[in-house]
Structures are given as C-alpha cells and as structure tokens.
Design a protein around this motif. Structure first.
Motif, PDB file in Angstrom:
ATOM      1  N   THR A  98     -12.133   0.170   0.497  1.00 22.74           N
ATOM      2  CA  THR A  98     -10.769  -0.345   0.390  1.00 22.74           C
ATOM      3  C   THR A  98     -10.757  -1.850   0.602  1.00 22.74           C
ATOM      4  O   THR A  98     -11.733  -2.424   1.099  1.00 22.74           O
ATOM      5  CB  THR A  98      -9.859   0.278   1.471  1.00 22.74           C
ATOM      6  OG1 THR A  98     -10.325  -0.144   2.743  1.00 22.74           O
ATOM      7  CG2 THR A  98      -9.889   1.796   1.399  1.00 22.74           C
ATOM      8  N   ALA A  99      -9.654  -2.460   0.259  1.00 20.05           N
ATOM      9  CA  ALA A  99      -9.462  -3.866   0.604  1.00 20.05           C
ATOM     10  C   ALA A  99      -9.249  -3.945   2.115  1.00 20.05           C
ATOM     11  O   ALA A  99      -8.824  -2.973   2.746  1.00 20.05           O
ATOM     12  CB  ALA A  99      -8.251  -4.423  -0.131  1.00 20.05           C
ATOM     13  N   LEU A 100      -9.559  -5.109   2.683  1.00 20.02           N
ATOM     14  CA  LEU A 100      -9.381  -5.279   4.126  1.00 20.02           C
ATOM     15  C   LEU A 100      -7.933  -5.019   4.508  1.00 20.02           C
ATOM     16  O   LEU A 100      -7.021  -5.563   3.886  1.00 20.02           O
ATOM     17  CB  LEU A 100      -9.748  -6.706   4.523  1.00 20.02           C
ATOM     18  CG  LEU A 100     -11.120  -6.911   5.147  1.00 20.02           C
ATOM     19  CD1 LEU A 100     -11.323  -8.379   5.449  1.00 20.02           C
ATOM     20  CD2 LEU A 100     -11.290  -6.075   6.385  1.00 20.02           C
ATOM     21  N   GLY A 101      -7.757  -4.153   5.483  1.00 15.78           N
ATOM     22  CA  GLY A 101      -6.408  -3.899   5.971  1.00 15.78           C
ATOM     23  C   GLY A 101      -5.709  -2.765   5.254  1.00 15.78           C
ATOM     24  O   GLY A 101      -4.662  -2.301   5.705  1.00 15.78           O
ATOM     25  N   ALA A 102      -6.299  -2.317   4.122  1.00 14.51           N
ATOM     26  CA  ALA A 102      -5.641  -1.257   3.353  1.00 14.51           C
ATOM     27  C   ALA A 102      -6.109   0.125   3.789  1.00 14.51           C
ATOM     28  O   ALA A 102      -5.631   1.142   3.269  1.00 14.51           O
ATOM     29  CB  ALA A 102      -5.903  -1.457   1.871  1.00 14.51           C
ATOM     30  N   ASN A 103      -7.029   0.140   4.728  1.00 16.98           N
ATOM     31  CA  ASN A 103      -7.675   1.386   5.095  1.00 16.98           C
ATOM     32  C   ASN A 103      -6.706   2.491   5.511  1.00 16.98           C
ATOM     33  O   ASN A 103      -6.762   3.609   4.998  1.00 16.98           O
ATOM     34  CB  ASN A 103      -8.665   1.095   6.222  1.00 16.98           C
ATOM     35  CG  ASN A 103      -9.788   2.100   6.235  1.00 16.98           C
ATOM     36  OD1 ASN A 103      -9.555   3.230   6.600  1.00 16.98           O
ATOM     37  ND2 ASN A 103     -10.978   1.689   5.813  1.00 16.98           N
ATOM     38  N   ASP A 104      -5.808   2.143   6.416  1.00 14.03           N
ATOM     39  CA  ASP A 104      -4.880   3.159   6.931  1.00 14.03           C
ATOM     40  C   ASP A 104      -3.999   3.708   5.817  1.00 14.03           C
ATOM     41  O   ASP A 104      -3.762   4.917   5.712  1.00 14.03           O
ATOM     42  CB  ASP A 104      -4.009   2.572   8.037  1.00 14.03           C
ATOM     43  CG  ASP A 104      -4.829   2.297   9.285  1.00 14.03           C
ATOM     44  OD1 ASP A 104      -5.971   2.799   9.347  1.00 14.03           O
ATOM     45  OD2 ASP A 104      -4.331   1.570  10.170  1.00 14.03           O
ATOM     46  N   LEU A 105      -3.524   2.782   4.992  1.00 14.07           N
ATOM     47  CA  LEU A 105      -2.639   3.165   3.901  1.00 14.07           C
ATOM     48  C   LEU A 105      -3.343   4.130   2.941  1.00 14.07           C
ATOM     49  O   LEU A 105      -2.816   5.191   2.590  1.00 14.07           O
ATOM     50  CB  LEU A 105      -2.201   1.900   3.157  1.00 14.07           C
ATOM     51  CG  LEU A 105      -1.289   2.108   1.960  1.00 14.07           C
ATOM     52  CD1 LEU A 105       0.091   2.517   2.430  1.00 14.07           C
ATOM     53  CD2 LEU A 105      -1.224   0.854   1.106  1.00 14.07           C
ATOM     54  N   ILE A 106      -4.553   3.745   2.526  1.00 15.10           N
ATOM     55  CA  ILE A 106      -5.293   4.554   1.566  1.00 15.10           C
ATOM     56  C   ILE A 106      -5.647   5.917   2.168  1.00 15.10           C
ATOM     57  O   ILE A 106      -5.552   6.963   1.504  1.00 15.10           O
ATOM     58  CB  ILE A 106      -6.565   3.815   1.111  1.00 15.10           C
ATOM     59  CG1 ILE A 106      -6.196   2.471   0.475  1.00 15.10           C
ATOM     60  CG2 ILE A 106      -7.376   4.653   0.141  1.00 15.10           C
ATOM     61  CD1 ILE A 106      -5.324   2.575  -0.740  1.00 15.10           C
ATOM     62  N   THR A 107      -6.030   5.888   3.441  1.00 16.15           N
ATOM     63  CA  THR A 107      -6.358   7.141   4.121  1.00 16.15           C
ATOM     64  C   THR A 107      -5.187   8.120   4.021  1.00 16.15           C
ATOM     65  O   THR A 107      -5.356   9.317   3.782  1.00 16.15           O
ATOM     66  CB  THR A 107      -6.681   6.872   5.606  1.00 16.15           C
ATOM     67  OG1 THR A 107      -7.759   5.951   5.650  1.00 16.15           O
ATOM     68  CG2 THR A 107      -7.071   8.162   6.320  1.00 16.15           C
ATOM     69  N   ALA A 108      -3.992   7.585   4.169  1.00 18.20           N
ATOM     70  CA  ALA A 108      -2.815   8.446   4.120  1.00 18.20           C
ATOM     71  C   ALA A 108      -2.532   8.929   2.695  1.00 18.20           C
ATOM     72  O   ALA A 108      -1.986  10.022   2.497  1.00 18.20           O
ATOM     73  CB  ALA A 108      -1.603   7.687   4.673  1.00 18.20           C
ATOM     74  N   GLN A 109      -2.920   8.109   1.702  1.00 14.15           N
ATOM     75  CA  GLN A 109      -2.566   8.451   0.318  1.00 14.15           C
ATOM     76  C   GLN A 109      -3.568   9.404  -0.329  1.00 14.15           C
ATOM     77  O   GLN A 109      -3.234  10.113  -1.295  1.00 14.15           O
ATOM     78  CB  GLN A 109      -2.460   7.169  -0.521  1.00 14.15           C
ATOM     79  CG  GLN A 109      -1.248   6.323  -0.157  1.00 14.15           C
ATOM     80  CD  GLN A 109      -1.230   5.008  -0.926  1.00 14.15           C
ATOM     81  OE1 GLN A 109      -2.240   4.619  -1.510  1.00 14.15           O
ATOM     82  NE2 GLN A 109      -0.084   4.346  -0.901  1.00 14.15           N
ATOM     83  N   ILE A 110      -4.796   9.396   0.162  1.00  8.01           N
ATOM     84  CA  ILE A 110      -5.873  10.141  -0.513  1.00  8.01           C
ATOM     85  C   ILE A 110      -5.570  11.642  -0.704  1.00  8.01           C
ATOM     86  O   ILE A 110      -5.705  12.156  -1.826  1.00  8.01           O
ATOM     87  CB  ILE A 110      -7.218   9.909   0.202  1.00  8.01           C
ATOM     88  CG1 ILE A 110      -7.767   8.539  -0.224  1.00  8.01           C
ATOM     89  CG2 ILE A 110      -8.244  11.001  -0.159  1.00  8.01           C
ATOM     90  CD1 ILE A 110      -9.025   8.132   0.500  1.00  8.01           C
TER      91      ILE A 110
END
Lengths: 291, 417
Positions: free
Chosen positions: B247-259
């Motif tokens: 992921t892009a830096l800082g996008a980790n939490d967001l992407i984790t939730a979207q996966i």
C-alpha cells in the motif's frame, strides 16, 4: 529669612564593624548653605571620605540625621536615593572614574542615563557643557587619549550634567600636577561664582583655602578650619598660579582653558586684586544672593 | 539665567526615584559588551558550541530516527497479506478469487498486489540436467511457487538476470520459470543465454529469469517460481493461497478495511487480512532512546556554555567594580546595576543561540547531505534556540548580577576604574 540649608548633618556618627568598632565619624554637625563652597580638610584616615560619602547618599550614617534641602534622606529607599544622586548630587573623584571604552561625550551623557529623557537632547546638553569646560574639540576622544586635566574636566562636565544642586569633590586635583590642578580649581571657582554649592575634601590646607569656608576633620571629629589654621597662614590663590601655566604649555591646554575659565570667574581674576581669597568670597556672596 | 547656570533651583520637597529607559538599558548593556569585543565573542562561543551541539544532536536524532522509521515503513508498514480462513463455513468456499490482484490494484492506495501459491507438484525433485550425473547431485527438493505476474512488484523482487514472466506466459500456461537466487545456485543455473531448462518431475521448464532479492516473502529466493496459469493447468491449482499487497504509506489501515469487501463481498469473514503490527511503539522507543542520549549530550554542552557565561560575567563584574560604583554615584539603583548585567549576559546567550542554531542546522544539513539522508528538523528549534540561549544567559547572569547589585557604592568606588 531662615533659608533651608542645602546639606545639614546633625550628630552624625558612622562606625564600621561591631567588634572593636572603628568610629569614622563622631557626632558630626555640618551645615552647608546654598551657594557655599566648603572645603573639608584633614589628614588621611581622618574620616573625610566617609563624610563625603554620607553627604553623597552613597553611605548611611550609623546614627544622626541628614537633611538634604530639608528632606530627611535617611527615610528614602534605594531607588529614591538613586534619584537624589542622579538629579541633585554630583561627584568629582580624584581618579576621574571615566569609562575607558566610551567617548568623552558618552562619558558625560552617562550622568543622565538614570533619568528618563531623549538621547538627542542629552547629547546636546553634554556637548554644551563640554564646550563650556573647554573640551569642544574632544567630543569623540577616548579618555585614554586625554591628559589628566582634560579627564578631570570631562568628569566635571559629567557632574554638571543632570545634577544641579551640589557638587561633591573628592580630592579633585589629587592626581594632577600643580598647574593643572590649579586650572581645575579655577574652573570650580567659576562654577561656584555662578552659584553652585560645592563640598570638596582635600588633605591640602592650601587648596582648602581657595574655598569660601574650611572645616577640618581629625579622627572623625569636625572642627572649624580656621581654628586649626589662620587664614593668613596661606597664600591667596594668585600665588598658586604659576606664570608658565597661565601662559600655556604645562598640560597642553592651560592657555586656552585659563582664558576660557577666565570669564567664568569674573571678579575672581587670578592675577588681579590684592587678596584673592577674599575676592572669591565676596563674589560668591553676591552671586548666591542674585540667583 | 541660562539652563547651565541654573544651579540649585528650589528646596527639595520630594525626590523621584531614579529610572532608566529600556533604550538606555540596552544602550549601556551593548556598550558594556562592545567594550571588550574579544572576550564577548569568546563568551558567545561557549553558548554557540552548546546550542549548536543541542540543535545538531536533536536534528540528527530526528533525521536518524526518521531514517529508521522510513525503513520500517518500507519493509513492513505498507504490507498486507491476505489469506483464506482454513475452515470454510458449510456450503461456502473461502477461496481467494483468481482476479484478486486485479481487483485490489483498482483500490486507491494500493501500490501493487499479486497472488502467490505454494504448488503441490507431487513428491518430485527438481533438476537441471536431463541426464543424471553420477559425480554430483543434480536433483533437489525445492519448493515451487505459482505467482501472478503482478506479484513481482508486490514482493519487490529484484532481477539479477533475465526477465519476469507476464500475463501472456500465464494465460498460455507456458512452461517457464523464474528462479530465486539460492535455488538458481543449487541448480547451478547462471547463464540464461543458453536457455537452460529445469525439470520439475517430468515437466520441463525454461528458466527465463533469476531473482536476486525480494523485499517480502523471502522464501521466494529459494523457490522455483512459475506462472499461475501454468500451475492451474499442470497442477490443478484451485485458488490463490495468499495475496500480497503493497500500500501507499498511511493507506494501510484503509486498505485493510476495504480488502474483504473487494475480494469477497459475499462473505466478509472468508479472508484473513494481516497488516503489520503497529510500528509506532517500536519507533517511539527507538526515537526516545536516541533523543535522550543526544539531549543529554547537548545539555551537557549547554551547561558548560552557561558556566562560561556565568564565569565571564562574574569576572566582568569584578573588573568593572569601579564602573559599578560610578553608576551608583550617578544615580543607578541596585536594580539598575543588576538589570544591566542581566541584559548583557542574556544578550550573550541570545546571540550565542542564534549563531548556535544556525551552526547546528548547518551540521544537520551537512551530515544528512553526506549520508544522503533527508534532514528532518523541527522548525521551532530555530526559534527556541535563541530564546533558550537568552534564558541560559539570564540564569547564568543571575549570580554575577546579584553580586554587582550587592556591591556597596563606597567600596566599589574605592576600586579604581
């Protein structure tokens, strides 16, 4: 009319230390009237410096009262005493006490640093006074470039700036040669003639004679100067003016300065009149009365 | 009668306290400092060194820890690994869809995504030579992994030679392989220009590339990597085993939730999404250790600077006893004397702070430039350093100033100017 004395000491004593105290002053009573020139004369260690320091509010008496123009200065705090010194009392010291790294005019301006006021006006006043003591060509010199007599003139100019009431001189000629010292005395005489109250301490009875009144202090006790020495014991001021000094040369500036000082002390011309000491007194009296 | 001859005008009724304007105070203090410029400069130097050390150490520590943090971020903080949960609910499969990588790459914040699967090729050995060499071992038990072409950027694979396979290879189920560097070493595959082949059991694969290193999924280095399409055809791979997402830096939490929604909108508990453990605490610990060390070092330098100011101001007070006496005689109160020395020592500290902060920033930038780091410096340091310098000067001047103020004018005047 009973005028308020400029300085009035009543039963003033000053002792140093508690164990085996040294009594520098013992029950001194001294009254200096407005326009007087009082010489306090005495040997080393007689207490004359202590007396001058108390008069200058630099020191406090152990007991007794000191009224400055009727005001009891014993009741004043540090800052009020500072204000008194700043606006009313001027000092001239034997060792000049000029700041080595400041120019002549800055040294003089220092006198008004502890009074609020515009710097430009302060400088103008300082320059006017320097002009008057014959140093208009030395404004931006450092004290180290001046002769002893010039340094003392700077110190006198500084004393005159800001403080108008009384000039306290501590051996003003002590570090000067005779001719230069005499020129300084003439300058003081001129100021006195214009009404300045002067208290001068000296160990030299001869110099004391130039003043309008002499008091003598020995072992902390004050006595009338005339009781120790008859006035006639000393030669009048004119005898102390070396001709070569009057003609110029001794200190680099006497010719000019004496000429400058001359008009200031009209009626006290150094080479005129038979009894100069008396002359000073009489001129003082008339000037003080007229001011 | 002119002003000059207006002596002794009236009897004194009251006396005004002596006062000093701020301008005069600044003027007298600066005159005091410039009276001995050499000494003043040397005194300033003490603060300069102290504050330069402090600013430099603080700056370097934040620069260094930023670098450490950067490495953490690069390796782990941007990584998400998706796998299917082992126990399927009755009647529902938990499999990862084949187009998982493509779906995820459409999400804003995903840098790269690729699927990886361990291939069960049967109990076969892998060899390079069709003919057995009796003098040395030619068969090895290596793991075989099937990956989507997009997995190479997702695991940050670096090629030492050759190329990766692309969608074409996968779609055609070509028999090609990319070797991890240690697998290549064991199989003695070095030169790809001869189009070397390896056999996995009975199937022969052309080696088209060698991976020298990977940032994630380190077992790839020791594996034979084949296209997903090939594995599906040859080994009947049912579904991707894992998806590796960068992921892009800082996008980790967001992407984790979207996966889960992106991959299995029908079954949000089918997948296990593992994002890296929070690195924040590790980073904080490292930072505070470094900072503490550096701050202590800077503080010691600063203390030395402060002692320098105190010492020089004290010497100055003693030297200027005559001046102090004169000033008292001219009307200065004790407070005025103390103020002047405090302003002088504060000014020394302030100037030292400005120069020190500049030197410190310069050091940080130079070191960072030399090490090719990004200099990280709090802007407030540039403001705080001169203020801290002034404060230090003020504190250092307290004792000398109180000594100066306590001088009896009579005693002070006795010493010659």
């Amino acid at each position: 009319m009973a005028e308020v004395a400029t300085l009035e000491l009543a039963s003033v004593s000053r002792q140093y230390g508690d164990d085996a105290p040294i009594h520098a002053l013992k029950n001194v009573d001294l009254r200096v009237e407005r326009g007087e020139w009082v010489a306090i004369e005495g040997p080393s260690g007689s207490g004359k410096s202590t007396l001058l320091n108390i008069l200058g509010c630099l020191d406090r008496p152990t007991s007794g009262s000191y009224l400055f123009k009727g005001l009891d200065v014993g009741a004043l705090g540090d800052r009020e005493r500072g204000g008194l010194r700043s606006r009313h009392i001027a000092f001239v010291f034997q060792s000049f006490h000029l700041l080595a790294h400041r120019s002549v005019v800055e040294n003089v301006m220092l006198a008004e640093v502890y009074q609020r006021g515009s710097r430009r006006e302060r400088r103008a006043r300082a320059e006017a006074i320097l002009d008057r003591v014959g140093l208009s060509h030395r404004f931006d010199y450092l004290p180290s470039k001046l002769s002893g007599g010039e340094r003392q003139r700077v110190a006198i100019a500084r004393a005159l700036l800001g403080s108008r009431d009384v000039l306290l001189c501590d051996e003003p000629t002590g570090n000067l040669d005779t001719a230069t010292g005499l020129a300084i005395m003439e300058l003081l005489a001129g100021l006195h003639a214009e009404g300045l109250t002067i208290v001068m301490i000296t160990h030299s009875p001869e110099l004391a004679m130039i003043a309008s009144r002499q008091v003598r202090i020995v072992d902390g006790e004050l006595s009338d100067g005339s009781s120790a020495h008859g006035l006639s014991d000393y030669a009048p001021l004119e005898a102390w003016v070396p001709l070569e000094a009057a003609d110029g040369g001794a200190d680099g500036w006497p010719t000019d300065s004496l000429r400058l000082v001359g008009p200031l002390i009209e009626g006290t011309r150094v080479r005129e009149g038979p009894a100069h000491g008396a002359d000073v007194e009489s001129s003082t009296g008339s000037d003080a009365g007229g001011s | 009668m002119s002003e000059l001859t207006d002596f002794d005008p009236d009897p004194l009724l009251r006396v005004d306290a002596s006062e000093m304007s701020p301008v005069d105070l600044a003027d007298e203090a600066s005159a005091g400092l410039f009276a001995r410029p050499g000494r003043t400069l040397l005194t300033v130097l003490g603060t300069v060194i102290g504050l330069a050390a402090l600013v430099a150490t603080l700056g370097l520590s934040s620069t260094a820890s930023n670098r450490i943090v950067g490495r953490f971020d690069e390796l782990a903080a941007t990584e998400i690994v998706v796998s299917s949960r082992p126990t399927p609910r009755a009647g529902v499969s938990n499999e990862i869809p084949w187009d998982a990588a493509e779906r995820l790459s459409r999400l804003n914040g995903v840098v790269a995504a690729g699927t990886l699967s361990r291939v069960d090729a049967g109990n076969v050995l892998i060899s390079t030579a069709p003919v057995s060499d009796p003098t040395r071992r030619t068969d090895f038990d290596l793991s075989v992994q099937a990956v989507s072409p997009s997995a190479f950027p997702a695991v940050r694979a670096e090629l030492s030679t050759g190329r990766f396979f692309d969608e074409g290879f996968s779609n055609r189920a070509d028999r090609v392989a990319v070797l991890g560097t240690s697998a290549a070493e064991r199989l003695s595959v070095v030169n790809l220009s001869t189009r070397p082949a390896i056999s996995i059991g009975d199937e022969v694969f052309t080696v088209i590339g060698i991976v020298s290193d990977v940032g994630r999924q380190h077992d790839l280095v020791g594996s034979v990597i084949i296209p997903e399409g090939t594995a599906r055809e040859l080994y009947h791979l049912r579904a991707p085993e894992i998806v590796v997402v960068e992921t892009a830096l800082g996008a980790n939490d967001l992407i984790t939730a979207q996966i889960p929604l992106a991959l299995r909108p029908d079954n949000d508990v089918a997948l296990k999404v593992v994002s890296p453990p929070d690195q924040q605490r590790v980073r904080d610990a490292v930072e505070s250790d470094l900072n503490l060390l550096f701050v202590v070092l800077g503080g010691v330098s600063l203390l030395v600077g402060a002692i320098g100011i105190a010492n020089v101001t004290l010497v100055s007070v003693m030297e200027r006893t005559g001046e102090i006496g004169l000033r008292r005689a001219l009307g200065a109160s004790r407070l005025h004397i103390a103020s002047q020395f405090l302003v002088e020592s504060s000014a020394i500290g302030f100037v030292g702070g400005i120069i020190g902060a500049s030197v410190g920033v310069l050091i940080v930038v130079s070191v960072a430039a030399y090490q090719s780091w990004t200099p990280v410096l709090d802007l407030w340091l540039a403001v705080a350093a001169p203020l801290a310098g002034a404060l230090i000067g003020l504190l250092a001047g307290t004792y000398p100033a109180s000594r100066a103020a306590a001088l009896e004018p009579v005693e002070a005047l006795r010493s010659s100017t």
